[in-house]
Scaffold this motif. Structure first.
Motif, short mmCIF file in Angstrom:
data_model
loop_
_atom_site.label_atom_id
_atom_site.label_comp_id
_atom_site.label_asym_id
_atom_site.label_seq_id
_atom_site.Cartn_x
_atom_site.Cartn_y
_atom_site.Cartn_z
N THR A 7 0.87 -1.18 0.00
CA THR A 7 0.00 0.00 0.00
C THR A 7 0.91 1.22 0.00
O THR A 7 1.73 1.39 0.90
CB THR A 7 -0.92 0.00 1.23
N GLY A 27 -3.92 0.96 -2.19
CA GLY A 27 -3.48 -0.41 -2.05
C GLY A 27 -4.44 -1.21 -1.19
O GLY A 27 -5.42 -0.69 -0.64
N ALA A 30 -5.20 0.17 2.40
CA ALA A 30 -5.47 1.60 2.53
C ALA A 30 -6.54 1.88 3.58
O ALA A 30 -6.39 2.76 4.44
CB ALA A 30 -5.88 2.18 1.17
N GLU A 79 -7.54 0.58 -7.15
CA GLU A 79 -7.40 -0.05 -5.83
C GLU A 79 -8.20 0.77 -4.80
O GLU A 79 -8.74 1.83 -5.12
CB GLU A 79 -5.93 -0.07 -5.41
N ALA A 105 2.33 1.64 5.52
CA ALA A 105 2.37 2.10 4.12
C ALA A 105 3.82 2.19 3.65
O ALA A 105 4.76 2.26 4.45
CB ALA A 105 1.68 3.46 4.00
#
Length: 435
Positions: A7, A27, A30, A79, A105
């Motif tokens: 992500t 991603g 998220a 996404e 992340a």
């Protein structure tokens, strides 16, 4: 279980020093990371106010932000996407990013969001390139062409040609086992269809250089003999004193340039030293630079005084200005009479008309698109030549396949493998981080 795709996170706005910065997550994690940051998730695609917990310390102050989440596949990247609208300022934005990295992340590389949009079918390749061109646009013409790429205009034209070449290839290959059944009329028709596609591609390639120049600021160079009023015209067109004006010839020793707005177009206006036999080394150097500027000009504005013997303008694109005449007859084909405000207006109108005609010229896109069109054009030429040779339909079909493949590479739809990861990296590495 296979490894999960990372992500990614990046700042989507131009500068963290603005009043508001947008931090983008994309991603599979998220929404999970977003919940760890702000708790209850907002309704999809509705901008909602949330308090962001930027530290595990409950006593530390929170960031007041607006949050929007866009579940895939209907997001920009295809996404799950979460965007955080936070207060600007480099330190504040960095603290938000650091918290998101701590939560799992990964920092986005340049163009990572647009590349994911391409890989998920949300953007074609030329549309993604249009986004980069949109951000980098320096002129109105460049901006217009970039918007046309993003809108998919080139992609639609290419797809129509791909379909035409594909249908022709299938028809020819259907006759491979029955070459004796191919009539002379079939060969003539096939060659006609190839010529039709080749004519379109040929016009694209021929227009590319014109398109490239229209995306850049044109250089308009004022040139002519000394004391013809070039610097005065330069200042009058700009509407401010930028160049030194003197009744003495040879005052300008070096070129001076400034941006000039002509309606919807911007040009770089250049004042140069007068052209004559130099009186000293400095003036000679200035005259040399004048000639260099003229050689590199998109348009030369040749200025001569009305009371001097006609020297004649240089070749190429030229607007001829007769200076220092208030009234009376003018040389045929010349504009000006710069001693009056009306004369300056005539010159400006002539330049604006030239800039407008330049800006309306057709386009093809970017250098990669030109190269693919050129490759396809060469393959079509081979196929056309082979159709004149009996019994080579298989090779004709092969060449048409090359043309079809090269054209399809413009948009990249369905051709990720042949395009290659190295080419994709080269394209997307030119993007900014947030894109």
């Amino acid at each position: 279980m296979g490894s999960e795709r990372a992500t990614i996170v990046g700042v989507a706005t131009g500068s963290p020093d603005g009043g508001v910065a947008i931090v983008r997550l994309s991603g599979p994690r998220a929404e999970e990371i977003g919940r760890a940051l702000y708790g209850e998730p907002p309704v999809p695609r509705v901008l909602s106010r949330r308090r962001l917990r930027l530290s595990a310390d409950a006593d530390e102050a929170e960031e007041d932000a607006l949050v929007v989440r866009m579940p895939g596949p209907g997001s920009f990247t295809g996404e799950d996407v979460v965007e955080l609208h936070v207060h600007g300022g480099e330190r504040n934005v960095r603290s938000v990013l650091e918290r998101l990295l701590t939560l799992g992340a990964v920092a986005a590389d340049a163009g990572a969001f647009s590349r994911r949009a391409f890989e998920h079918g949300r953007l074609s390749l030329e549309q993604a390139e249009g986004i980069a061109a949109l951000i980098a646009a320096q002129t109105d013409a460049a901006l217009e062409q970039a918007r046309r790429l993003v809108a998919g205009e080139l992609g639609r034209e290419v797809e129509a040609l791909v379909g035409q070449v594909h249908a022709l290839r299938c028809e020819i290959e259907a006759n491979l086992d029955f070459p004796d059944d191919v009539a002379e009329g079939d060969l003539t028709r096939w060659r006609g269809e190839i010529s039709e596609v080749a004519a379109v591609l040929g016009s694209w390639v021929a227009r590319f250089e014109v398109s490239r120049r229209s995306r850049e600021r044109a250089r308009v160079v004022l040139a002519g003999p000394p004391n013809a009023g070039k610097s005065a015209l330069f200042n009058a067109l700009l509407g401010r004193p930028r160049a030194i004006v003197s009744p003495l010839p040879g005052t300008t020793r070096d070129y001076v340039e400034a941006e000039l707005r002509l309606g919807a177009h911007e040009v770089v206006l250049v004042d140069t030293a007068g052209l004559r036999v130099a009186c000293d080394v400095l003036e000679d150097a200035g005259i040399l630079r004048s000639r260099e500027q003229m050689d590199g000009a998109d348009l030369v504005v040749w200025v001569e005084a009305a009371d001097t013997e006609l020297l004649g303008a240089p070749p190429g694109e030229v607007v001829c200005v007769e200076n220092k005449r208030d009234l009376g007859a003018r040389r045929a084909g010349w504009v000006g009479a710069v001693a009056s405000a009306q004369g300056v207006g005539e010159v400006r109108d002539a330049l604006a008309q030239w800039a407008e005609s330049r800006g309306r010229l057709p386009w093809i896109g970017l250098a990669r698109h030109r190269d693919r069109a050129s490759d396809a054009l060469a393959a079509l030429a081979e196929a056309d030549g082979l159709l004149a040779v009996e019994g080579l339909l298989e090779v004709v079909g092969f060449q048409l396949g090359i043309a079809e493949h090269r054209l399809a590479e413009v948009s990249g739809r369905g051709l990720l493998g042949p395009i290659g990861d190295e080419v994709l990296r080269s394209i997307f590495s030119r993007f900014c981080i947030g894109k």
